[in-house]
Design a protein around this motif. Structure first.
Motif, PDB file in Angstrom:
ATOM      1  N   ALA A   3       0.907  -1.423  -0.034  1.00 66.87           N
ATOM      2  CA  ALA A   3       0.082  -0.053   0.035  1.00 66.87           C
ATOM      3  C   ALA A   3       1.099   1.219   0.076  1.00 66.87           C
ATOM      4  O   ALA A   3       2.046   1.034   0.346  1.00 66.87           O
ATOM      5  CB  ALA A   3      -1.116  -0.053   1.241  1.00 66.87           C
ATOM      6  N   ILE A   4       0.328   2.415  -0.639  1.00 67.31           N
ATOM      7  CA  ILE A   4       1.067   3.547  -0.442  1.00 67.31           C
ATOM      8  C   ILE A   4       0.183   4.417   0.570  1.00 67.31           C
ATOM      9  O   ILE A   4      -0.923   4.778   0.466  1.00 67.31           O
ATOM     10  CB  ILE A   4       1.118   4.363  -1.691  1.00 67.31           C
ATOM     11  CG1 ILE A   4       1.951   3.295  -2.601  1.00 67.31           C
ATOM     12  CG2 ILE A   4       1.815   5.622  -1.656  1.00 67.31           C
ATOM     13  CD1 ILE A   4       2.106   3.973  -4.020  1.00 67.31           C
ATOM     14  N   VAL A   5       0.833   4.952   1.541  1.00 67.70           N
ATOM     15  CA  VAL A   5       0.130   5.654   2.453  1.00 67.70           C
ATOM     16  C   VAL A   5       0.751   7.023   2.645  1.00 67.70           C
ATOM     17  O   VAL A   5       1.676   7.401   2.288  1.00 67.70           O
ATOM     18  CB  VAL A   5       0.235   4.931   3.990  1.00 67.70           C
ATOM     19  CG1 VAL A   5      -0.535   3.452   3.942  1.00 67.70           C
ATOM     20  CG2 VAL A   5       1.704   5.055   4.522  1.00 67.70           C
ATOM     21  N   LYS A   6      -0.072   8.008   3.469  1.00 64.46           N
ATOM     22  CA  LYS A   6       0.168   9.314   3.608  1.00 64.46           C
ATOM     23  C   LYS A   6       0.353   9.894   5.047  1.00 64.46           C
ATOM     24  O   LYS A   6      -0.570   9.382   5.560  1.00 64.46           O
ATOM     25  CB  LYS A   6      -0.823  10.349   2.775  1.00 64.46           C
ATOM     26  CG  LYS A   6      -0.634  11.777   2.575  1.00 64.46           C
ATOM     27  CD  LYS A   6      -1.103  12.588   1.964  1.00 64.46           C
ATOM     28  CE  LYS A   6      -2.511  13.003   2.603  1.00 64.46           C
ATOM     29  NZ  LYS A   6      -3.307  13.947   1.950  1.00 64.46           N
ATOM     30  N   THR A   7       1.305  10.148   5.463  1.00 61.82           N
ATOM     31  CA  THR A   7       1.657  10.755   6.675  1.00 61.82           C
ATOM     32  C   THR A   7       2.674  11.847   6.782  1.00 61.82           C
ATOM     33  O   THR A   7       3.730  11.484   6.246  1.00 61.82           O
ATOM     34  CB  THR A   7       1.941   9.383   7.703  1.00 61.82           C
ATOM     35  OG1 THR A   7       2.008  10.033   9.238  1.00 61.82           O
ATOM     36  CG2 THR A   7       3.147   8.814   7.407  1.00 61.82           C
ATOM     37  N   GLY A   8       2.480  12.846   7.772  1.00 61.17           N
ATOM     38  CA  GLY A   8       3.403  13.814   7.626  1.00 61.17           C
ATOM     39  C   GLY A   8       3.768  14.543   6.708  1.00 61.17           C
ATOM     40  O   GLY A   8       4.926  14.954   6.481  1.00 61.17           O
ATOM     41  N   GLY A   9       2.759  14.556   5.632  1.00 61.86           N
ATOM     42  CA  GLY A   9       2.934  15.402   4.454  1.00 61.86           C
ATOM     43  C   GLY A   9       3.820  14.628   3.440  1.00 61.86           C
ATOM     44  O   GLY A   9       3.862  15.084   2.383  1.00 61.86           O
ATOM     45  N   LYS A  10       4.108  13.267   3.674  1.00 60.41           N
ATOM     46  CA  LYS A  10       5.104  12.608   2.860  1.00 60.41           C
ATOM     47  C   LYS A  10       4.050  11.252   2.471  1.00 60.41           C
ATOM     48  O   LYS A  10       3.249  10.778   3.286  1.00 60.41           O
ATOM     49  CB  LYS A  10       6.213  12.278   3.327  1.00 60.41           C
ATOM     50  CG  LYS A  10       7.105  13.427   3.651  1.00 60.41           C
ATOM     51  CD  LYS A  10       8.418  12.872   4.448  1.00 60.41           C
ATOM     52  CE  LYS A  10       9.115  14.277   4.664  1.00 60.41           C
ATOM     53  NZ  LYS A  10       8.961  14.899   5.886  1.00 60.41           N
ATOM     54  N   GLN A  11       4.486  10.574   1.554  1.00 57.87           N
ATOM     55  CA  GLN A  11       3.939   9.272   0.953  1.00 57.87           C
ATOM     56  C   GLN A  11       5.150   8.180   1.139  1.00 57.87           C
ATOM     57  O   GLN A  11       5.947   8.386   0.826  1.00 57.87           O
ATOM     58  CB  GLN A  11       3.239   9.275  -0.348  1.00 57.87           C
ATOM     59  CG  GLN A  11       2.159  10.332  -0.541  1.00 57.87           C
ATOM     60  CD  GLN A  11       1.895  10.606  -2.056  1.00 57.87           C
ATOM     61  OE1 GLN A  11       2.241   9.895  -2.954  1.00 57.87           O
ATOM     62  NE2 GLN A  11       1.018  11.435  -2.222  1.00 57.87           N
ATOM     63  N   TYR A  12       4.568   6.837   1.538  1.00 56.28           N
ATOM     64  CA  TYR A  12       5.521   5.810   1.678  1.00 56.28           C
ATOM     65  C   TYR A  12       4.770   4.456   1.066  1.00 56.28           C
ATOM     66  O   TYR A  12       3.683   4.421   1.197  1.00 56.28           O
ATOM     67  CB  TYR A  12       5.710   5.672   3.308  1.00 56.28           C
ATOM     68  CG  TYR A  12       6.305   6.830   3.911  1.00 56.28           C
ATOM     69  CD1 TYR A  12       7.680   6.827   4.041  1.00 56.28           C
ATOM     70  CD2 TYR A  12       5.574   7.790   4.651  1.00 56.28           C
ATOM     71  CE1 TYR A  12       8.377   8.021   4.800  1.00 56.28           C
ATOM     72  CE2 TYR A  12       6.280   8.713   5.322  1.00 56.28           C
ATOM     73  CZ  TYR A  12       7.572   8.983   5.413  1.00 56.28           C
ATOM     74  OH  TYR A  12       8.045  10.059   5.956  1.00 56.28           O
ATOM     75  N   GLU A  44      -5.336  -6.714  -7.813  1.00 56.17           N
ATOM     76  CA  GLU A  44      -5.900  -5.423  -8.581  1.00 56.17           C
ATOM     77  C   GLU A  44      -5.590  -4.317  -7.737  1.00 56.17           C
ATOM     78  O   GLU A  44      -5.333  -4.283  -6.513  1.00 56.17           O
ATOM     79  CB  GLU A  44      -7.427  -5.450  -9.038  1.00 56.17           C
ATOM     80  CG  GLU A  44      -8.298  -4.987  -7.792  1.00 56.17           C
ATOM     81  CD  GLU A  44      -8.812  -6.170  -6.758  1.00 56.17           C
ATOM     82  OE1 GLU A  44      -9.552  -5.564  -5.939  1.00 56.17           O
ATOM     83  OE2 GLU A  44      -8.454  -7.426  -6.864  1.00 56.17           O
ATOM     84  N   ALA A  45      -5.377  -3.094  -8.453  1.00 57.27           N
ATOM     85  CA  ALA A  45      -5.100  -1.932  -7.723  1.00 57.27           C
ATOM     86  C   ALA A  45      -6.046  -1.142  -7.244  1.00 57.27           C
ATOM     87  O   ALA A  45      -7.232  -1.188  -8.200  1.00 57.27           O
ATOM     88  CB  ALA A  45      -4.246  -0.982  -8.791  1.00 57.27           C
ATOM     89  N   VAL A  46      -6.216  -0.677  -6.083  1.00 60.00           N
ATOM     90  CA  VAL A  46      -7.542   0.087  -5.669  1.00 60.00           C
ATOM     91  C   VAL A  46      -6.946   1.639  -5.410  1.00 60.00           C
ATOM     92  O   VAL A  46      -6.054   1.514  -4.368  1.00 60.00           O
ATOM     93  CB  VAL A  46      -8.015  -0.616  -4.353  1.00 60.00           C
ATOM     94  CG1 VAL A  46      -9.085   0.334  -3.942  1.00 60.00           C
ATOM     95  CG2 VAL A  46      -8.525  -2.078  -4.653  1.00 60.00           C
ATOM     96  N   PHE A  47      -7.616   2.545  -6.137  1.00 55.69           N
ATOM     97  CA  PHE A  47      -7.094   3.936  -5.695  1.00 55.69           C
ATOM     98  C   PHE A  47      -8.114   4.860  -5.715  1.00 55.69           C
ATOM     99  O   PHE A  47      -7.879   6.016  -5.560  1.00 55.69           O
ATOM    100  CB  PHE A  47      -6.025   4.389  -6.667  1.00 55.69           C
ATOM    101  CG  PHE A  47      -6.106   4.205  -8.097  1.00 55.69           C
ATOM    102  CD1 PHE A  47      -6.854   5.010  -8.908  1.00 55.69           C
ATOM    103  CD2 PHE A  47      -5.573   2.859  -8.811  1.00 55.69           C
ATOM    104  CE1 PHE A  47      -6.953   4.967 -10.063  1.00 55.69           C
ATOM    105  CE2 PHE A  47      -5.831   2.985  -9.993  1.00 55.69           C
ATOM    106  CZ  PHE A  47      -6.660   3.829 -10.802  1.00 55.69           C
ATOM    107  N   ASP A  48      -9.448   4.330  -6.159  1.00 50.16           N
ATOM    108  CA  ASP A  48     -10.435   5.298  -5.800  1.00 50.16           C
ATOM    109  C   ASP A  48     -10.893   5.541  -4.336  1.00 50.16           C
ATOM    110  O   ASP A  48     -10.595   4.674  -3.548  1.00 50.16           O
ATOM    111  CB  ASP A  48     -11.700   4.814  -6.767  1.00 50.16           C
ATOM    112  CG  ASP A  48     -12.233   3.446  -6.251  1.00 50.16           C
ATOM    113  OD1 ASP A  48     -11.367   2.585  -5.846  1.00 50.16           O
ATOM    114  OD2 ASP A  48     -13.302   3.234  -6.312  1.00 50.16           O
ATOM    115  N   LYS A  49     -11.563   6.570  -4.052  1.00 48.60           N
ATOM    116  CA  LYS A  49     -11.856   6.991  -2.642  1.00 48.60           C
ATOM    117  C   LYS A  49     -12.968   6.086  -2.099  1.00 48.60           C
ATOM    118  O   LYS A  49     -12.612   5.453  -1.083  1.00 48.60           O
ATOM    119  CB  LYS A  49     -12.856   8.544  -2.740  1.00 48.60           C
ATOM    120  CG  LYS A  49     -12.497   8.973  -1.446  1.00 48.60           C
ATOM    121  CD  LYS A  49     -13.027  10.570  -1.676  1.00 48.60           C
ATOM    122  CE  LYS A  49     -12.363  11.471  -0.438  1.00 48.60           C
ATOM    123  NZ  LYS A  49     -12.704  12.705  -0.663  1.00 48.60           N
TER     124      LYS A  49
END
Length: 186
Positions: A3-12, A44-49
Protein backbone atom coordinates in the motif's frame (compact mmCIF):
# COMPACT_ATOMS: atom_id res chain seq x y z
CA UNK A 1 0.58 -6.95 -1.53
CA UNK A 2 1.54 -3.39 -0.66
CA UNK A 3 0.00 0.00 0.00
CA UNK A 4 1.03 3.59 -0.41
CA UNK A 5 0.16 5.63 2.68
CA UNK A 6 0.31 9.33 3.50
CA UNK A 7 1.56 10.64 6.83
CA UNK A 8 3.36 13.82 7.85
CA UNK A 9 2.96 15.35 4.40
CA UNK A 10 4.92 12.51 2.77
CA UNK A 11 3.97 9.29 1.00
CA UNK A 12 5.50 5.89 1.74
CA UNK A 13 5.26 2.49 0.04
CA UNK A 14 4.70 -0.03 2.84
CA UNK A 15 4.43 -3.80 3.13
CA UNK A 16 3.57 -6.02 6.07
CA UNK A 17 6.48 -6.32 8.54
CA UNK A 18 8.33 -3.27 7.17
CA UNK A 19 9.96 -0.82 9.59
CA UNK A 20 10.34 2.84 8.70
CA UNK A 21 10.96 6.30 10.13
CA UNK A 22 8.22 8.88 9.66
CA UNK A 23 7.47 12.38 10.99
CA UNK A 24 6.77 12.46 14.73
CA UNK A 25 3.31 11.20 15.72
CA UNK A 26 1.60 12.25 18.95
CA UNK A 27 1.13 8.63 20.09
CA UNK A 28 2.77 6.70 22.92
CA UNK A 29 5.29 3.94 22.25
CA UNK A 30 3.65 0.52 21.83
CA UNK A 31 0.34 1.96 20.58
CA UNK A 32 -1.22 1.05 17.24
CA UNK A 33 -1.72 3.68 14.54
CA UNK A 34 -3.98 3.60 11.49
CA UNK A 35 -2.36 5.17 8.43
CA UNK A 36 -4.25 6.83 5.58
CA UNK A 37 -3.98 4.73 2.38
CA UNK A 38 -3.69 6.37 -1.03
CA UNK A 39 -3.26 3.20 -3.07
CA UNK A 40 -3.69 -0.50 -2.33
CA UNK A 41 -2.23 -3.18 -4.56
CA UNK A 42 -2.66 -6.94 -4.36
CA UNK A 43 -4.25 -8.73 -7.33
CA UNK A 44 -5.88 -5.53 -8.55
CA UNK A 45 -5.05 -1.90 -7.83
CA UNK A 46 -7.45 0.14 -5.68
CA UNK A 47 -7.03 3.90 -5.71
CA UNK A 48 -10.56 5.30 -5.85
CA UNK A 49 -11.98 6.95 -2.74
CA UNK A 50 -14.83 4.45 -2.27
CA UNK A 51 -12.51 1.46 -2.57
CA UNK A 52 -9.89 2.91 -0.22
CA UNK A 53 -12.45 3.25 2.60
CA UNK A 54 -12.35 -0.54 2.97
CA UNK A 55 -8.50 -0.65 3.11
CA UNK A 56 -6.98 -0.66 6.59
CA UNK A 57 -3.23 -0.10 7.19
CA UNK A 58 -2.21 -0.59 10.83
CA UNK A 59 1.24 0.04 12.30
CA UNK A 60 2.78 -0.27 15.76
CA UNK A 61 4.85 2.58 17.20
CA UNK A 62 8.25 1.20 18.20
CA UNK A 63 10.11 4.32 19.37
CA UNK A 64 10.38 8.09 19.15
CA UNK A 65 13.82 9.12 17.92
CA UNK A 66 15.62 12.14 16.47
CA UNK A 67 17.22 12.18 13.05
CA UNK A 68 20.86 12.93 12.38
CA UNK A 69 22.13 16.47 12.74
CA UNK A 70 21.96 18.63 9.65
CA UNK A 71 24.37 21.53 9.55
CA UNK A 72 23.26 24.72 7.83
CA UNK A 73 25.93 27.27 6.96
CA UNK A 74 25.06 30.67 5.48
CA UNK A 75 27.74 32.90 4.03
CA UNK A 76 27.73 36.16 2.07
CA UNK A 77 31.07 37.14 0.60
CA UNK A 78 32.56 40.60 1.22
CA UNK A 79 30.00 41.38 3.93
CA UNK A 80 31.37 39.58 6.96
CA UNK A 81 28.17 37.50 7.29
CA UNK A 82 28.54 33.91 8.52
CA UNK A 83 25.92 31.87 10.34
CA UNK A 84 26.12 28.21 11.35
CA UNK A 85 23.03 26.47 12.67
CA UNK A 86 21.93 22.89 13.05
CA UNK A 87 18.71 20.91 12.98
CA UNK A 88 17.57 17.48 14.18
CA UNK A 89 14.16 16.27 13.03
CA UNK A 90 11.81 14.50 15.48
CA UNK A 91 10.89 11.08 14.06
CA UNK A 92 8.76 8.07 14.97
CA UNK A 93 9.86 4.52 14.16
CA UNK A 94 6.94 2.28 13.19
CA UNK A 95 6.43 -1.29 12.02
CA UNK A 96 3.54 -2.09 9.66
CA UNK A 97 1.60 -4.92 11.30
CA UNK A 98 -1.23 -5.49 8.81
CA UNK A 99 -2.67 -4.33 5.52
CA UNK A 100 -6.22 -5.56 5.00
CA UNK A 101 -9.03 -4.95 2.57
CA UNK A 102 -12.33 -5.66 4.27
CA UNK A 103 -15.96 -4.62 4.28
CA UNK A 104 -16.09 -3.19 7.84
CA UNK A 105 -15.72 0.46 6.91
CA UNK A 106 -17.96 0.18 3.84
CA UNK A 107 -20.92 -1.08 5.90
CA UNK A 108 -20.60 1.82 8.33
CA UNK A 109 -20.38 4.30 5.47
CA UNK A 110 -23.44 2.89 3.72
CA UNK A 111 -25.45 3.03 6.96
CA UNK A 112 -24.65 6.71 7.44
CA UNK A 113 -25.50 7.47 3.81
CA UNK A 114 -28.87 5.71 4.14
CA UNK A 115 -30.14 8.24 6.73
CA UNK A 116 -32.83 10.44 5.21
CA UNK A 117 -31.90 14.06 4.65
CA UNK A 118 -35.44 15.21 5.53
CA UNK A 119 -34.81 14.56 9.25
CA UNK A 120 -33.14 17.96 9.54
CA UNK A 121 -35.55 20.81 10.33
CA UNK A 122 -35.89 23.37 7.56
CA UNK A 123 -35.04 26.99 8.40
CA UNK A 124 -38.11 29.08 9.21
CA UNK A 125 -39.18 31.44 6.41
CA UNK A 126 -41.09 34.65 7.16
CA UNK A 127 -44.74 34.38 6.24
CA UNK A 128 -46.83 37.12 4.64
CA UNK A 129 -47.58 40.38 6.42
CA UNK A 130 -44.78 42.65 7.56
CA UNK A 131 -41.46 42.31 5.75
CA UNK A 132 -38.63 40.61 7.63
CA UNK A 133 -36.21 42.85 9.50
CA UNK A 134 -32.98 43.43 7.62
CA UNK A 135 -29.72 43.11 9.46
CA UNK A 136 -27.13 45.69 8.34
CA UNK A 137 -24.17 44.18 6.53
CA UNK A 138 -20.78 44.36 8.20
CA UNK A 139 -19.02 47.52 7.16
CA UNK A 140 -15.53 47.36 5.77
CA UNK A 141 -12.84 49.66 7.14
CA UNK A 142 -12.00 52.59 4.90
CA UNK A 143 -9.39 51.68 2.36
CA UNK A 144 -6.13 53.52 2.75
CA UNK A 145 -4.00 54.71 -0.13
CA UNK A 146 -0.68 53.01 -0.70
CA UNK A 147 2.42 54.92 0.40
CA UNK A 148 3.44 55.73 -3.18
CA UNK A 149 0.25 57.67 -3.90
CA UNK A 150 0.41 59.82 -0.73
CA UNK A 151 3.19 62.07 -1.88
CA UNK A 152 6.81 61.32 -1.08
CA UNK A 153 7.64 57.66 -1.43
CA UNK A 154 9.75 56.01 1.23
CA UNK A 155 13.02 54.51 0.14
CA UNK A 156 14.23 51.00 0.82
CA UNK A 157 16.15 52.24 3.87
CA UNK A 158 12.99 53.64 5.39
CA UNK A 159 13.42 57.43 5.30
CA UNK A 160 11.55 59.89 3.18
CA UNK A 161 13.67 61.45 0.45
CA UNK A 162 16.83 59.68 1.58
CA UNK A 163 19.53 58.27 -0.59
CA UNK A 164 20.89 54.73 -0.47
CA UNK A 165 23.28 55.69 2.33
CA UNK A 166 20.42 56.76 4.61
CA UNK A 167 21.43 60.44 4.56
CA UNK A 168 19.05 63.11 3.32
CA UNK A 169 19.51 64.05 -0.31
CA UNK A 170 20.95 67.47 -1.00
CA UNK A 171 18.30 69.62 -2.60
CA UNK A 172 19.28 71.15 -5.90
CA UNK A 173 18.07 74.65 -6.75
CA UNK A 174 15.50 74.54 -9.49
CA UNK A 175 16.23 76.49 -12.64
CA UNK A 176 13.92 79.46 -13.15
CA UNK A 177 11.81 79.20 -16.26
CA UNK A 178 10.67 82.85 -16.30
CA UNK A 179 10.49 84.32 -19.79
CA UNK A 180 12.96 87.08 -20.42
CA UNK A 181 11.38 90.07 -22.06
CA UNK A 182 13.49 92.52 -24.02
CA UNK A 183 13.99 95.91 -22.36
CA UNK A 184 12.66 97.81 -25.35
CA UNK A 185 9.21 96.19 -24.88
CA UNK A 186 8.93 94.49 -28.23
Amino acid sequence: MYAIVKTGGKQYRVERGQRLLIERLAVEEGANVTLEPILYRSDEAVFDKAGLQSVNVTAKVLAHVRGEKLRVFKFKPKRGYKRRTGHRQDLTQIEVTEITKGKAKVAATEASAAKPAAAKPAPAKPTGGAPAEKVPAATKPAATKPAASRGKAKTARGGEGEGASGRPKASKPKASKAKETPADGS
